[in-house]
Design a protein around this motif. Structure first.
Motif, PDB file in Angstrom:
ATOM      1  N   ASN A 178      -3.934   8.605   2.344  1.00 24.00           N
ATOM      2  CA  ASN A 178      -3.734   8.366   1.183  1.00 24.00           C
ATOM      3  C   ASN A 178      -4.427   8.642  -0.186  1.00 24.00           C
ATOM      4  O   ASN A 178      -4.848   7.654  -0.938  1.00 24.00           O
ATOM      5  N   GLU A 205      -1.918   5.447  -2.297  1.00 25.72           N
ATOM      6  CA  GLU A 205      -1.363   4.928  -1.515  1.00 25.72           C
ATOM      7  C   GLU A 205      -0.669   5.903  -0.273  1.00 25.72           C
ATOM      8  O   GLU A 205      -1.152   7.334  -0.425  1.00 25.72           O
ATOM      9  N   LEU A 220       1.136  -1.191   0.229  1.00 23.97           N
ATOM     10  CA  LEU A 220      -0.007  -0.025   0.421  1.00 23.97           C
ATOM     11  C   LEU A 220       0.568   1.296  -0.340  1.00 23.97           C
ATOM     12  O   LEU A 220       0.204   2.685   0.774  1.00 23.97           O
ATOM     13  N   GLY A 221       1.925   1.248  -0.494  1.00 24.88           N
ATOM     14  CA  GLY A 221       3.140   2.607  -0.616  1.00 24.88           C
ATOM     15  C   GLY A 221       4.140   2.288   0.467  1.00 24.88           C
ATOM     16  O   GLY A 221       3.895   1.495   1.623  1.00 24.88           O
TER      17      GLY A 221
END
Length: 432
Positions: free
Chosen positions: A175, A181, A62-63
């Protein structure tokens, strides 16, 4: 990478990218090292666990901010500086890492230090807007305005942050961006909103080059090799055609070593002062003594040890074999699982027959022994000091010191036989 091997385990100079980085980190003597894993975690864990490195799993990608947050548990109770690196950016030096930490602990005490660089083509890198080394804004390319994209100072992604600040800031990262993200660089802007400044220091683009394809892997390898060749020459070695010599990550080269074109080093090689390495030789896991000579077209395999002024010539292969001082095997020879005494001479075409299909056996050749050409020494066998083995012999038993060993049938000469044979065969072929 289109590979069954995890990206960060693809090698540069014979060492996985991730382990290049781990070695540079280890030079700083860190209190803890944590590798955040995801897909292919088993491979990565197997590579780093022997080094005592902990791992933390990022189950969902997720980043970058989310990735770093996964290390929080592994760093529980740690109160110090945290250096954030990337496994596919392998060439960052210990010196650059130290510079980041030094800047973090400077008088103005920035919240974070970001490593920036100025590539020839800034492309899709995130941008850093800064003045006098103080960051005003960091923005991902996808979210940048045209004016911000025109800035050439780019974010490598590498950071140094105090642990007391890092996870508190990460907890506030959202995000709401083009990619959906959680971005690590957002901690810089969150700190700025609190009235706290962050700093940027710069390095060259080569040092922070990332690898996302086989082509980029080759580019990083080329950059590493170019730097290592320059270092070898600066340290006193002569490379006749530097661009054709390929070093391993741990190659040690002495002073006044001469390396001719197209020499390739695998891991585990040390070359003593004044050695001469001729063209097209492949050397791995070997210790080459001072003023020894190798090649051309020689192959030294793991366990090869060459004494001072010894010689391995063209089309000679040695494996797990020790050559004493001044010993030589000048051409067309295989020496495996052998010990060759000082001053011994191994003739062309000699083979130590070290394997019976099930086990390996050792051959011992004494000091000053002479092994004639085209001889086969069937191990286990010992040739005494000063002994001579006649050319073409197959030796299956020990030979005492200073003895002559001959293992071949008596020569028989039949006058005129060859002419009579040719005449008969010529007539037969003509149908007479």
């Amino acid at each position: 990478m289109k590979s069954d091997l995890h990206k960060v385990l693809h090698p540069i100079a014979g060492r996985p990218m991730l382990l290049h980085l781990a070695a540079s980190v280890a030079a700083l003597d860190p209190a803890r090292t944590v590798v955040v894993t995801g897909a292919g975690r088993d491979q990565v864990e197997a590579a780093v666990s022997p080094l005592g490195i902990a791992t933390a799993l990022q189950a969902e990608q997720l980043g970058t901010g989310h990735a770093v947050a996964q290390a929080e548990a592994a760093l529980a109770g740690f109160d110090g500086d945290v250096l954030i690196l990337y496994g596919d950016v392998p060439l960052v030096s210990s010196q650059t890492m130290r510079a980041m930490l030094d800047r973090l602990n400077a008088e103005d005490a920035p919240v974070a230090v970001v490593l920036g660089f100025r590539p020839t083509d800034a492309g899709a890198y995130g941008r850093i807007i800064a003045e006098d080394g103080v960051i005003a804004k960091m923005v991902e390319f996808k979210d940048a305005t045209p004016a911000e994209r025109a800035v050439d100072l780019c974010n490598s992604g590498l950071m140094a942050v105090r642990s007391a600040d890092l996870f508190a800031l990460l907890a506030r990262v959202g995000n709401d961006n083009a990619a959906g993200e959680y971005y690590l660089p957002d901690i810089v802007m969150l700190a700025a909103a609190d009235g706290r400044r962050s700093a940027v220091i710069e390095t060259g683009a080569t040092e922070v080059a990332g690898v996302n394809s086989r082509g980029e892997l080759a580019g990083v390898e080329a950059a590493w090799q170019q730097q290592r060749r320059a270092q070898a020459m600066a340290d006193g070695a002569t490379l006749i055609a530097p661009e054709t010599v390929w070093f391993a990550h741990d190659t040690v080269i002495g002073r006044d070593v001469v390396i001719e074109p197209n020499v390739v080093f695998g891991p585990g090689v040390t070359v003593g002062d004044g050695a001469l390495l001729h063209a097209f030789s492949h050397i791995e896991g070997a210790l080459i003594g001072a003023k020894a000579e190798v090649g051309p077209f020689a192959r030294l395999r793991p366990g090869a040890v060459m004494g001072e002024k010894s010689k391995i010539g063209n089309f000679v292969e040695i494996k797990k074999a020790v050559l004493g001082a001044g010993a030589k095997a000048s051409h067309l020879t295989y020496l495996g699982d052998a010990e060759v005494g000082a001053g011994a001479n191994i003739g062309a075409g000699t083979i130590t027959c070290n394997y019976d299909g099930f086990f390996k056996y050792k051959t011992i050749i004494g000091e000053g022994a002479f092994i004639g050409s085209n001889s086969a020494l069937v191990a286990p066998v010992t040739i005494g000091a000063g002994a001579i083995v006649g050319a073409g012999s197959v030796i299956t038993a020990d030979v005492e010191a200073d003895a002559l060993a001959l293992v071949r049938p008596q020569q028989v000469s039949k006058p005129g036989w060859a002419k009579r044979f040719r005449d008969a065969m010529t007539a037969k072929k003509a149908g007479k």
